[in-house]
Scaffold this motif. Structure first.
Motif, mmCIF file in Angstrom:
data_model
loop_
_atom_site.group_PDB
_atom_site.id
_atom_site.type_symbol
_atom_site.label_atom_id
_atom_site.label_comp_id
_atom_site.label_asym_id
_atom_site.label_seq_id
_atom_site.Cartn_x
_atom_site.Cartn_y
_atom_site.Cartn_z
ATOM 1 N N ASP A 66 0.800 -1.231 0.000
ATOM 2 C CA ASP A 66 0.000 0.000 0.000
ATOM 3 C C ASP A 66 0.830 1.277 0.000
ATOM 4 N N TYR A 67 2.109 1.160 0.300
ATOM 5 C CA TYR A 67 2.969 2.332 0.405
ATOM 6 C C TYR A 67 4.279 2.106 -0.349
ATOM 7 N N PHE A 68 4.896 3.208 -0.776
ATOM 8 C CA PHE A 68 6.295 3.117 -1.186
ATOM 9 C C PHE A 68 7.118 3.163 0.093
ATOM 10 N N THR A 69 7.858 2.100 0.377
ATOM 11 C CA THR A 69 8.648 2.030 1.605
ATOM 12 C C THR A 69 10.115 1.834 1.268
ATOM 13 N N CYS A 70 10.962 2.466 2.039
ATOM 14 C CA CYS A 70 12.404 2.344 1.817
ATOM 15 C C CYS A 70 13.116 2.277 3.165
ATOM 16 N N TYR A 71 13.940 1.251 3.336
ATOM 17 C CA TYR A 71 14.744 1.091 4.562
ATOM 18 C C TYR A 71 16.174 1.536 4.278
ATOM 19 N N ILE A 72 16.690 2.413 5.114
ATOM 20 C CA ILE A 72 18.034 2.976 4.921
ATOM 21 C C ILE A 72 18.842 2.796 6.205
ATOM 22 N N TYR A 102 13.101 2.016 -5.475
ATOM 23 C CA TYR A 102 12.149 2.456 -6.499
ATOM 24 C C TYR A 102 12.250 1.612 -7.761
ATOM 25 N N LYS A 103 13.475 1.289 -8.145
ATOM 26 C CA LYS A 103 13.685 0.498 -9.359
ATOM 27 C C LYS A 103 13.070 -0.889 -9.249
ATOM 28 N N GLY A 104 12.975 -1.417 -8.024
ATOM 29 C CA GLY A 104 12.494 -2.774 -7.843
ATOM 30 C C GLY A 104 10.990 -2.895 -7.734
ATOM 31 N N LEU A 105 10.269 -1.787 -7.804
ATOM 32 C CA LEU A 105 8.823 -1.838 -7.609
ATOM 33 C C LEU A 105 8.077 -2.120 -8.901
ATOM 34 N N LYS A 106 6.882 -2.673 -8.742
ATOM 35 C CA LYS A 106 6.091 -3.068 -9.905
ATOM 36 C C LYS A 106 5.633 -1.866 -10.724
ATOM 37 N N PHE A 107 5.587 -0.684 -10.117
ATOM 38 C CA PHE A 107 5.154 0.478 -10.867
ATOM 39 C C PHE A 107 6.328 1.318 -11.363
ATOM 40 N N VAL A 152 17.241 15.348 -3.255
ATOM 41 C CA VAL A 152 17.100 13.993 -2.716
ATOM 42 C C VAL A 152 16.000 13.934 -1.663
ATOM 43 N N LEU A 153 15.959 14.915 -0.777
ATOM 44 C CA LEU A 153 14.969 14.894 0.297
ATOM 45 C C LEU A 153 13.552 15.169 -0.213
ATOM 46 N N ASP A 154 13.442 15.731 -1.409
ATOM 47 C CA ASP A 154 12.128 15.931 -2.013
ATOM 48 C C ASP A 154 11.634 14.682 -2.740
ATOM 49 N N LEU A 155 12.515 13.733 -2.997
ATOM 50 C CA LEU A 155 12.149 12.547 -3.778
ATOM 51 C C LEU A 155 10.966 11.762 -3.194
ATOM 52 N N PRO A 156 10.921 11.517 -1.871
ATOM 53 C CA PRO A 156 9.779 10.760 -1.347
ATOM 54 C C PRO A 156 8.433 11.403 -1.681
ATOM 55 N N GLN A 157 8.371 12.742 -1.630
ATOM 56 C CA GLN A 157 7.134 13.447 -1.981
ATOM 57 C C GLN A 157 6.851 13.316 -3.474
ATOM 58 N N VAL A 158 7.885 13.450 -4.294
ATOM 59 C CA VAL A 158 7.721 13.362 -5.745
ATOM 60 C C VAL A 158 7.244 11.964 -6.142
ATOM 61 N N ILE A 159 7.819 10.945 -5.510
ATOM 62 C CA ILE A 159 7.413 9.566 -5.814
ATOM 63 C C ILE A 159 5.940 9.348 -5.472
ATOM 64 N N TYR A 160 5.512 9.874 -4.320
ATOM 65 C CA TYR A 160 4.104 9.745 -3.967
ATOM 66 C C TYR A 160 3.218 10.434 -4.998
ATOM 67 N N GLU A 162 3.762 11.106 -8.047
ATOM 68 C CA GLU A 162 3.810 10.404 -9.339
ATOM 69 C C GLU A 162 2.937 9.157 -9.336
ATOM 70 N N HIS A 163 2.768 8.525 -8.170
ATOM 71 C CA HIS A 163 2.077 7.234 -8.119
ATOM 72 C C HIS A 163 0.949 7.216 -7.088
ATOM 73 N N GLN A 164 0.347 8.352 -6.827
ATOM 74 C CA GLN A 164 -0.676 8.422 -5.781
ATOM 75 C C GLN A 164 -1.930 7.630 -6.119
ATOM 76 N N ASP A 165 -2.079 7.237 -7.397
ATOM 77 C CA ASP A 165 -3.200 6.381 -7.758
ATOM 78 C C ASP A 165 -2.955 4.931 -7.368
ATOM 79 N N LYS A 166 -1.692 4.602 -6.980
ATOM 80 C CA LYS A 166 -1.338 3.222 -6.629
ATOM 81 C C LYS A 166 -0.928 3.063 -5.170
ATOM 82 N N ILE A 167 -0.492 4.144 -4.535
ATOM 83 C CA ILE A 167 0.007 4.052 -3.154
ATOM 84 C C ILE A 167 -0.669 5.097 -2.274
ATOM 85 N N LYS A 168 -0.736 4.798 -0.976
ATOM 86 C CA LYS A 168 -1.342 5.717 -0.012
ATOM 87 C C LYS A 168 -0.352 6.778 0.467
ATOM 88 N N GLY A 169 0.925 6.488 0.348
ATOM 89 C CA GLY A 169 1.930 7.416 0.838
ATOM 90 C C GLY A 169 3.318 6.825 0.729
#
Length: 396
Positions: A66-72, A102-107, A152-160, A162-169
């Motif tokens: 349901d979300y784009f998640t990233c562990y760092i 991001y590269k590994g996700l289905k979308f 870089v720090l804006d990327l999480p917002q941009v990714i959401y 771009e794909h808000q029709d597929k993910i909640k956040g």
């Protein structure tokens, strides 16, 4: 069938994972609030070996649909590994981790919008590398830090977006946060800058974690009333397992361990309910024999070098003065003036080594006294002295 993990395992199967229902409920509830607007920032803290990383990866796994998640893991950044942690090194590591996820996700798409976003940032760069279709900015000078970090720090917002029709956040888990202490005097500036960038983001949740307790100095710098995230950061502290939880856990996951009441009491006393030690000691214990108090004591001494291996490595990297401070504390809590008198130095000269030992989690201060905070290290040092009549200040 036994299904108990090693203490060093950072990611567990569903069968191996146990308990933490309350922590999972709280964290998932907070994270899911991110889909409703501007979420709080979370700090997951706790002593080393308590299972924070395992907990974060469990939650990440449950949210991934349901979300784009990233562990760092900040400790894996190259600048930290080289002993020269820098702000730009942190930002580049964040970028690598986010883009790899991001590269590994289905979308994953052609990233047209992301590429366009990159080109509008007006970087002064020596080159742009093509990393599998992803633009990778290479800073030419340190002057590029602000532009690169903002991107870089804006990327999480941009990714959401771009794909808000597929993910909640978007949920970004940043682990081993305590390594930021290596920034020294630049830490406060970095934290305030980080807060300034992410506080305006919507539908993006940041979950920080590290081997910290609520009394750690960096917590006040982050979440205290005067800290960078003061008023916006929620601290969720992960505690050791209770005695009953450990008993039920071993009964379910390792039924071939046969404790009597005294044996289990000794086992819990040895491990303090810390999952790393519970798992490691349980793995090393002999099976299908009656484990009473004396047998567990015997087994503890036999397995102590394995339980303490990471602490032994840490001990070997301390200075002689730092090692002597710890051996003085083996006899009980001491004030700074007593430590300085015992090892023959001035009280003022102990500021740096005492701070370093507290930052590494080997000692802590309570009621103006210093005490050892790693019972396994204490047990190993006492055993070494008993066997060799000298502490292992030097190794070959």
């Amino acid at each position: 069938m036994e299904d108990i993990a090693w203490g060093t395992d950072a990611e567990l199967t569903d069968a191996q994972f146990y308990n933490r229902k309350q922590e999972i409920l709280v964290l998932k509830s907070l994270i899911e609030s991110s889909s409703k607007g501007s979420p709080p920032t979370i700090m997951v803290s706790g002593i080393r070996g308590i299972g924070k990383t395992v907990l974060l990866k469990k939650i990440k796994k449950e949210l991934k649909d349901d979300y784009f998640t990233c562990y760092i893991d900040l400790s894996l950044s190259s600048s930290y590994q080289m002993g020269e942690l820098t702000e730009i090194g942190i930002i580049e590591h964040l970028y690598d981790c986010i883009m790899e996820e991001y590269k590994g996700l289905k979308f994953f798409s052609s990233l047209k919008r992301l590429s366009k976003y990159f080109k509008t940032k007006d970087f002064s760069i020596s080159d742009i590398l093509d990393a599998g279709g992803i633009p990778m900015p290479i800073p030419k000078t340190s002057d590029n830090y602000r532009k690169l970090s903002s991107f870089v720090l804006d990327l999480p917002q941009v990714i959401y977006e771009e794909h808000q029709d597929k993910i909640k956040g978007t949920v970004i888990f940043i682990d081993e946060f305590q390594v930021l202490k290596d920034l020294g005097v630049r830490l406060d500036t970095f934290l305030w800058y980080l807060r300034g960038v992410i506080q305006s983001q919507k539908n993006v949740m940041y979950v920080f974690s590290g081997s910290l307790t609520s009394s750690d100095s960096i917590i006040s710098k982050i979440a205290g009333s005067e800290g960078a995230f003061g008023g916006r950061m929620l601290n969720v502290e992960v505690h050791p397992f209770t005695k009953n939880t450990v008993k039920e856990y071993l009964k379910e996951k390792s039924p071939s361990l046969i404790f009597d009441d005294t044996g289990f009491e000794r086992f819990f006393n040895c491990t303090k309910g810390i999952p790393f030690y519970v798992n490691t000691f349980a793995k090393l214990l002999r099976r299908d024999i009656q484990l009473d108090e004396d047998k567990v004591k015997e087994e503890f001494q036999r397995t102590l070098p394995y339980l303490a291996i990471h602490l032994i490595n840490q001990w070997s990297r301390l200075t002689l003065q730092e090692q002597k401070i710890i051996t003085e504390l083996l006899n009980g809590p001491l004030r700074r003036k007593n430590i300085s008198s015992n090892i023959g130095v001035t009280s003022g000269s102990l500021s740096n080594p005492l701070n370093k030992l507290q930052d590494t989690g080997l000692i802590k201060s309570e009621d103006y006294h210093y005490i050892i905070s790693e019972p396994i290290l204490e047990a190993w040092l006492k055993r070494e002295y008993k066997e060799k009549k000298v502490y292992p200040f030097r190794s070959i």
